[in-house]
Design a protein around this motif. Structure first.
Motif, PDB file in Angstrom:
ATOM      1  N   LEU A  98       0.833  -1.205   0.000  1.00  0.00           N
ATOM      2  CA  LEU A  98       0.000   0.000   0.000  1.00  0.00           C
ATOM      3  C   LEU A  98       0.869   1.257   0.000  1.00  0.00           C
ATOM      4  O   LEU A  98       0.547   2.251  -0.669  1.00  0.00           O
ATOM      5  N   ALA A  99       1.985   1.206   0.757  1.00  0.00           N
ATOM      6  CA  ALA A  99       2.900   2.363   0.781  1.00  0.00           C
ATOM      7  C   ALA A  99       3.463   2.629  -0.615  1.00  0.00           C
ATOM      8  O   ALA A  99       3.558   3.789  -1.056  1.00  0.00           O
ATOM      9  N   LEU A 100       3.836   1.555  -1.316  1.00  0.00           N
ATOM     10  CA  LEU A 100       4.336   1.715  -2.690  1.00  0.00           C
ATOM     11  C   LEU A 100       3.242   2.260  -3.602  1.00  0.00           C
ATOM     12  O   LEU A 100       3.495   3.108  -4.468  1.00  0.00           O
ATOM     13  N   LEU A 101       2.017   1.774  -3.405  1.00  0.00           N
ATOM     14  CA  LEU A 101       0.901   2.220  -4.244  1.00  0.00           C
ATOM     15  C   LEU A 101       0.645   3.715  -4.080  1.00  0.00           C
ATOM     16  O   LEU A 101       0.409   4.431  -5.060  1.00  0.00           O
ATOM     17  N   TYR A 102       0.734   4.218  -2.834  1.00  0.00           N
ATOM     18  CA  TYR A 102       0.469   5.637  -2.595  1.00  0.00           C
ATOM     19  C   TYR A 102       1.673   6.523  -2.916  1.00  0.00           C
ATOM     20  O   TYR A 102       1.553   7.747  -2.924  1.00  0.00           O
ATOM     21  N   LEU A 103       2.829   5.885  -3.165  1.00  0.00           N
ATOM     22  CA  LEU A 103       4.003   6.659  -3.603  1.00  0.00           C
ATOM     23  C   LEU A 103       4.128   6.669  -5.122  1.00  0.00           C
ATOM     24  O   LEU A 103       4.316   7.721  -5.744  1.00  0.00           O
ATOM     25  N   VAL A 104       4.004   5.463  -5.729  1.00  0.00           N
ATOM     26  CA  VAL A 104       4.244   5.331  -7.164  1.00  0.00           C
ATOM     27  C   VAL A 104       2.946   5.159  -7.949  1.00  0.00           C
ATOM     28  O   VAL A 104       2.971   5.026  -9.167  1.00  0.00           O
ATOM     29  N   GLY A 105       1.811   5.128  -7.251  1.00  0.00           N
ATOM     30  CA  GLY A 105       0.517   5.018  -7.929  1.00  0.00           C
ATOM     31  C   GLY A 105       0.212   6.256  -8.763  1.00  0.00           C
ATOM     32  O   GLY A 105       0.926   7.261  -8.700  1.00  0.00           O
ATOM     33  N   ARG A 106      -0.878   6.201  -9.518  1.00  0.00           N
ATOM     34  CA  ARG A 106      -1.194   7.293 -10.455  1.00  0.00           C
ATOM     35  C   ARG A 106      -1.413   8.624  -9.743  1.00  0.00           C
ATOM     36  O   ARG A 106      -1.205   9.685 -10.314  1.00  0.00           O
ATOM     37  N   THR A 107      -1.883   8.572  -8.492  1.00  0.00           N
ATOM     38  CA  THR A 107      -2.087   9.813  -7.742  1.00  0.00           C
ATOM     39  C   THR A 107      -1.010  10.011  -6.680  1.00  0.00           C
ATOM     40  O   THR A 107      -1.099  10.934  -5.879  1.00  0.00           O
ATOM     41  N   GLY A 108       0.002   9.139  -6.670  1.00  0.00           N
ATOM     42  CA  GLY A 108       1.065   9.232  -5.668  1.00  0.00           C
ATOM     43  C   GLY A 108       2.065  10.333  -5.985  1.00  0.00           C
ATOM     44  O   GLY A 108       2.080  10.906  -7.084  1.00  0.00           O
ATOM     45  N   LEU A 109       2.927  10.607  -5.005  1.00  0.00           N
ATOM     46  CA  LEU A 109       3.892  11.695  -5.129  1.00  0.00           C
ATOM     47  C   LEU A 109       4.813  11.508  -6.339  1.00  0.00           C
ATOM     48  O   LEU A 109       5.023  12.431  -7.136  1.00  0.00           O
ATOM     49  N   VAL A 110       5.344  10.318  -6.499  1.00  0.00           N
ATOM     50  CA  VAL A 110       6.257  10.037  -7.616  1.00  0.00           C
ATOM     51  C   VAL A 110       5.482   9.577  -8.852  1.00  0.00           C
ATOM     52  O   VAL A 110       5.801   9.969  -9.975  1.00  0.00           O
ATOM     53  N   GLY A 111       4.465   8.744  -8.629  1.00  0.00           N
ATOM     54  CA  GLY A 111       3.712   8.187  -9.754  1.00  0.00           C
ATOM     55  C   GLY A 111       3.047   9.241 -10.611  1.00  0.00           C
ATOM     56  O   GLY A 111       3.024   9.127 -11.840  1.00  0.00           O
ATOM     57  N   GLN A 112       2.512  10.277  -9.975  1.00  0.00           N
ATOM     58  CA  GLN A 112       1.857  11.346 -10.727  1.00  0.00           C
ATOM     59  C   GLN A 112       2.861  12.061 -11.632  1.00  0.00           C
ATOM     60  O   GLN A 112       2.574  12.360 -12.793  1.00  0.00           O
ATOM     61  N   GLY A 113       4.054  12.297 -11.090  1.00  0.00           N
ATOM     62  CA  GLY A 113       5.098  12.947 -11.880  1.00  0.00           C
ATOM     63  C   GLY A 113       5.550  12.084 -13.044  1.00  0.00           C
ATOM     64  O   GLY A 113       5.763  12.575 -14.157  1.00  0.00           O
ATOM     65  N   LEU A 114       5.703  10.772 -12.804  1.00  0.00           N
ATOM     66  CA  LEU A 114       6.120   9.852 -13.872  1.00  0.00           C
ATOM     67  C   LEU A 114       5.095   9.830 -15.004  1.00  0.00           C
ATOM     68  O   LEU A 114       5.458   9.811 -16.181  1.00  0.00           O
ATOM     69  N   GLU A 115       3.819   9.834 -14.635  1.00  0.00           N
ATOM     70  CA  GLU A 115       2.775   9.771 -15.666  1.00  0.00           C
ATOM     71  C   GLU A 115       2.701  11.075 -16.461  1.00  0.00           C
ATOM     72  O   GLU A 115       2.550  11.057 -17.684  1.00  0.00           O
ATOM     73  N   LEU A 116       2.827  12.189 -15.753  1.00  0.00           N
ATOM     74  CA  LEU A 116       2.746  13.480 -16.446  1.00  0.00           C
ATOM     75  C   LEU A 116       3.954  13.730 -17.331  1.00  0.00           C
ATOM     76  O   LEU A 116       3.841  14.226 -18.458  1.00  0.00           O
ATOM     77  N   ALA A 117       5.153  13.366 -16.836  1.00  0.00           N
ATOM     78  CA  ALA A 117       6.380  13.677 -17.566  1.00  0.00           C
ATOM     79  C   ALA A 117       6.697  12.653 -18.657  1.00  0.00           C
ATOM     80  O   ALA A 117       7.155  13.016 -19.744  1.00  0.00           O
ATOM     81  N   PHE A 118       6.476  11.376 -18.366  1.00  0.00           N
ATOM     82  CA  PHE A 118       6.909  10.330 -19.314  1.00  0.00           C
ATOM     83  C   PHE A 118       5.781   9.403 -19.765  1.00  0.00           C
ATOM     84  O   PHE A 118       6.017   8.498 -20.577  1.00  0.00           O
ATOM     85  N   GLY A 119       4.582   9.568 -19.189  1.00  0.00           N
ATOM     86  CA  GLY A 119       3.479   8.670 -19.556  1.00  0.00           C
ATOM     87  C   GLY A 119       3.657   7.271 -19.000  1.00  0.00           C
ATOM     88  O   GLY A 119       3.122   6.310 -19.559  1.00  0.00           O
ATOM     89  N   ILE A 120       4.424   7.144 -17.907  1.00  0.00           N
ATOM     90  CA  ILE A 120       4.711   5.823 -17.319  1.00  0.00           C
ATOM     91  C   ILE A 120       3.759   5.563 -16.153  1.00  0.00           C
ATOM     92  O   ILE A 120       3.638   6.385 -15.248  1.00  0.00           O
ATOM     93  N   THR A 121       3.088   4.411 -16.200  1.00  0.00           N
ATOM     94  CA  THR A 121       2.250   3.969 -15.082  1.00  0.00           C
ATOM     95  C   THR A 121       2.837   2.680 -14.520  1.00  0.00           C
ATOM     96  O   THR A 121       2.969   1.695 -15.247  1.00  0.00           O
TER      97      THR A 121
END
Length: 255
Positions: A98-121
């Motif tokens: 769950l911690a990974l999901l909320y960090l790297v998930g689509r709305t997470g701190l890192v995940g949101q940036g990855l999706e916006l910048a590189f389109g990576i989910t």
């Protein structure tokens, strides 16, 4: 050695070995080949072995330098840093997922940036399985390697330095060979932990056949519909883990 120690030692061994014996006795040998060679079983086994191998390499690449910093670093707050590194050892794996999901998930701190910048989910992909396995297995390698570094000490590196070796040369030619058995032992433990990972994987990566459904997840699903299949797959998981530890770890310890 005091003889009375054999009694609790025997009980401890039985506590580990007898459940495995029970698993063997419960196995339907007549259906075993059919259950183990099914498309779903082979797919899950292949995914488990591939992701565990990649995760172990990541553990070595990232955990190796971290262990060196923990063993040789002289920074303030090192004890706190070590406690954080060991957290996955005591944390319930599903909490880690769950911690990974909320960090790297689509709305997470890192995940949101990855999706916006590189389109990576990342969640619900094979990469998420690797990330979850690395998260839970990394402390096994760090603890093993840090212990080896502390046991080896720094006297040989000091001698190398007095002979004109640079810190990098002394580390590469002196330190690494000294701690290689500890590194191999930690890598084997990390691989075995990756192979059996369940909680963080199902929370962070889900259970998609061929993509994120590793062998432990298939066992969990099979127990709801086909107990014989779940038992057979569990036995396969036990055999693979035992082979990995029996073949690799003694060589790492004895080398």
């Amino acid at each position: 050695m005091p003889r009375f120690l054999w009694v609790p030692a025997g009980i401890a061994f039985a506590l580990i070995a007898l459940p495995v014996v029970g698993l063997v006795l419960r196995t339907d040998l007549t259906r075993l080949p059919e259950l183990l060679l099914s498309r779903a079983s082979l797919s899950a086994l292949r995914l488990s072995l591939v992701t565990a191998a990649v995760s172990t390499l990541l553990c070595i690449a990232l955990g190796g330098p971290l262990a060196v910093v923990l063993a040789r670093g002289r920074l303030p707050g090192m004890q706190f840093l070590r406690s954080v590194v060991l957290l996955p050892l005591v944390l319930p794996p599903v909490v880690g997922g769950l911690a990974l999901l909320y960090l790297v998930g689509r709305t997470g701190l890192v995940g949101q940036g990855l999706e916006l910048a590189f389109g990576i989910t990342v969640p619900f992909t094979t990469g998420a399985v690797v990330l979850a396995q690395t998260f839970v297995a990394l402390p096994f390698l760090v603890v093993s390697l840090e212990g080896a570094l502390r046991t080896a000490g720094q006297r040989y590196e000091s001698v190398a330095a007095t002979l004109g070796a640079s810190p990098w040369l002394a580390f590469r030619r002196v330190t690494v060979p000294l701690v290689l058995p500890g590194l191999l032992s930690g890598a084997v433990l990390a691989f075995a932990r990756c192979l059996g990972e369940f909680g963080a994987t199902i929370a962070f990566a889900g259970s998609l056949e061929g993509t994120t459904r590793t062998l432990p997840l298939l066992v969990y699903l099979a127990r709801e519909s086909d107990v014989d299949a779940a038992v057979a797959l569990s036995l396969l998981l036990v055999v693979v883990a035992v082979v990995v530890i029996a073949v690799a770890r003694p060589r790492a310890v004895l080398s």
